[in-house]
Write an enzyme that holds these catalytic residues in place. Structure first.
Site, PDB file in Angstrom:
ATOM      1  N   ASN A   9     -16.012  14.937 -21.121  1.00  0.00           N
ATOM      2  CA  ASN A   9     -15.931  16.371 -21.399  1.00  0.00           C
ATOM      3  C   ASN A   9     -16.393  16.558 -22.837  1.00  0.00           C
ATOM      4  OD1 ASN A   9     -15.304  19.007 -21.929  1.00  0.00           O
ATOM      5  ND2 ASN A   9     -13.080  18.777 -21.705  1.00  0.00           N
ATOM      6  N   GLU A 168      -3.714  15.544 -18.261  1.00  0.00           N
ATOM      7  CA  GLU A 168      -4.033  15.536 -19.683  1.00  0.00           C
ATOM      8  C   GLU A 168      -2.848  16.094 -20.470  1.00  0.00           C
ATOM      9  OE1 GLU A 168      -8.571  15.426 -20.311  1.00  0.00           O
ATOM     10  OE2 GLU A 168      -7.942  17.502 -20.362  1.00  0.00           O
ATOM     11  N   GLY A 174      -7.178  14.875 -28.375  1.00  0.00           N
ATOM     12  CA  GLY A 174      -7.802  14.985 -29.695  1.00  0.00           C
ATOM     13  C   GLY A 174      -6.892  14.591 -30.840  1.00  0.00           C
TER      14      GLY A 174
HETATM   15  P1  13P Z   1      -9.845  13.545 -26.235  1.00  0.00           P
HETATM   16  O1  13P Z   1     -10.359  12.349 -25.471  1.00  0.00           O
HETATM   17  O2  13P Z   1     -10.736  13.925 -27.385  1.00  0.00           O
HETATM   18  O3  13P Z   1      -8.419  13.405 -26.595  1.00  0.00           O
HETATM   19  O4  13P Z   1      -9.950  14.791 -25.225  1.00  0.00           O
HETATM   20  C1  13P Z   1      -9.435  14.674 -23.945  1.00  0.00           C
HETATM   21  C2  13P Z   1      -9.810  15.876 -23.167  1.00  0.00           C
HETATM   22  O5  13P Z   1      -9.343  16.970 -23.436  1.00  0.00           O
HETATM   23  C3  13P Z   1     -10.775  15.716 -22.076  1.00  0.00           C
HETATM   24  O6  13P Z   1     -10.847  16.855 -21.292  1.00  0.00           O
END
Ligand code: 13P
Length: 254
Positions: A9, A168, A174
């Site tokens: 993503n 998630e 993030g």
């Molecule tokens: P990160 O891998 O940057 O933590 O993001 C995960 C995410 O939101 C994928 O949709």
């Protein structure tokens, strides 16, 4: 056996030049990936580049959202028909960033899910709790609500046979803080059991991805968990080498 899916993503990152470079980088390494299915979800304006660069390869691509409407006066929105037109396979639906910044409700997300399925695309339905909700012991309640938005559609559990779920945890997105494999597995198992109450067969086939600071260094142990069938990758999907390393980790867990 569920084929692992590793989906990137890319969120609102990149430029035309950076997108071309990243797509070509992944394309160059895809020959080393075995059983994992690999997909990327670039921003809307760059989907044409995915179509150009990835056609004829095993790499699939999709969007990060989709309108709940067919067509018409919906300024700024992109329809499922348009996504099909550009050869998309997947559409991410209900990402926590859209729930937060675009006030998407479960009802809206369920409608988008239906729209995506109706147009032959595969939705990746995101579910997940905030840190506050986890600390209050509400994780299962929250992810159940997110999942039930689709499970409670008139088409029922059959709708889930046409999609993929991504767990998630918002606190892991993030942040560099990943759910431990045990924490993730617990929620994945809960989600699968919830689907199994309606159909054991659909539950057994449903791919449930983990997303939230998945990196080459932790992908292997996350995907080694019984109910983790791949990853939805944010930051680490923006570097071809890291993304490919995660795809490799997916291969190792079949
Ligand atoms: P990160 O891998 O940057 O933590 O993001 C995960 C995410 O939101 C994928 O949709």
């Amino acid at each position: 056996m569920r084929q692992p899916l590793i989906a990137g993503n890319w969120k609102m990152n990149g430029s035309k030049a950076a997108t071309v470079e990243l797509l070509n980088g992944i394309k160059a390494g895809i020959g080393d990936i075995g059983t994992s299915e690999v997909a990327v979800c670039p921003p809307f304006p760059y989907l044409y580049l995915a179509e150009e660069i990835l056609s004829g390869t095993a790499i699939r691509y999709g969007s990060q959202d989709c309108s709940r409407e067919e067509e018409g006066a919906f300024t700024g929105q992109v329809s499922a028909t348009m996504l099909r037109d550009f050869g998309c396979t997947y559409a991410i639906i209900g990402h926590s960033e859209r729930r937060l910044f675009n006030a998407e409700t479960n009802a809206v997300i369920a409608r988008k899910y239906q729209m995506v399925v109706a147009h032959g695309l595969t939705p990746i339905l995101c579910v997940g709790e905030t840190l506050e909700e986890r600390e209050q012991g509400k994780t299962e309640e929250v992810v159940a609500r997110h999942l039930d938005a689709v499970l409670d559609l008139p088409e029922g559990v059959a709708a889930l046979a046409k999609g993929v779920v991504a767990y998630e945890p918002v606190w892991a997105i993030g942040t560099g803080v990943t759910a431990t494999p045990e924490q993730a597995q617990e929620v994945h198992a809960f989600l699968r059991q919830r689907v199994a109450k309606k159909s054991a067969e659909i539950a057994a086939k449903l791919r449930i991805l983990y997303g939230g600071s998945m990196k080459p260094g932790n992908a292997l142990e996350l995907m080694a968990q019984a109910d983790i069938d791949g990853g939805l990758i944010g930051g680490a999907a923006l570097k071809a080498a890291d993304f490919l390393a995660i795809c490799k980790a997916g291969d190792a867990n079949v």
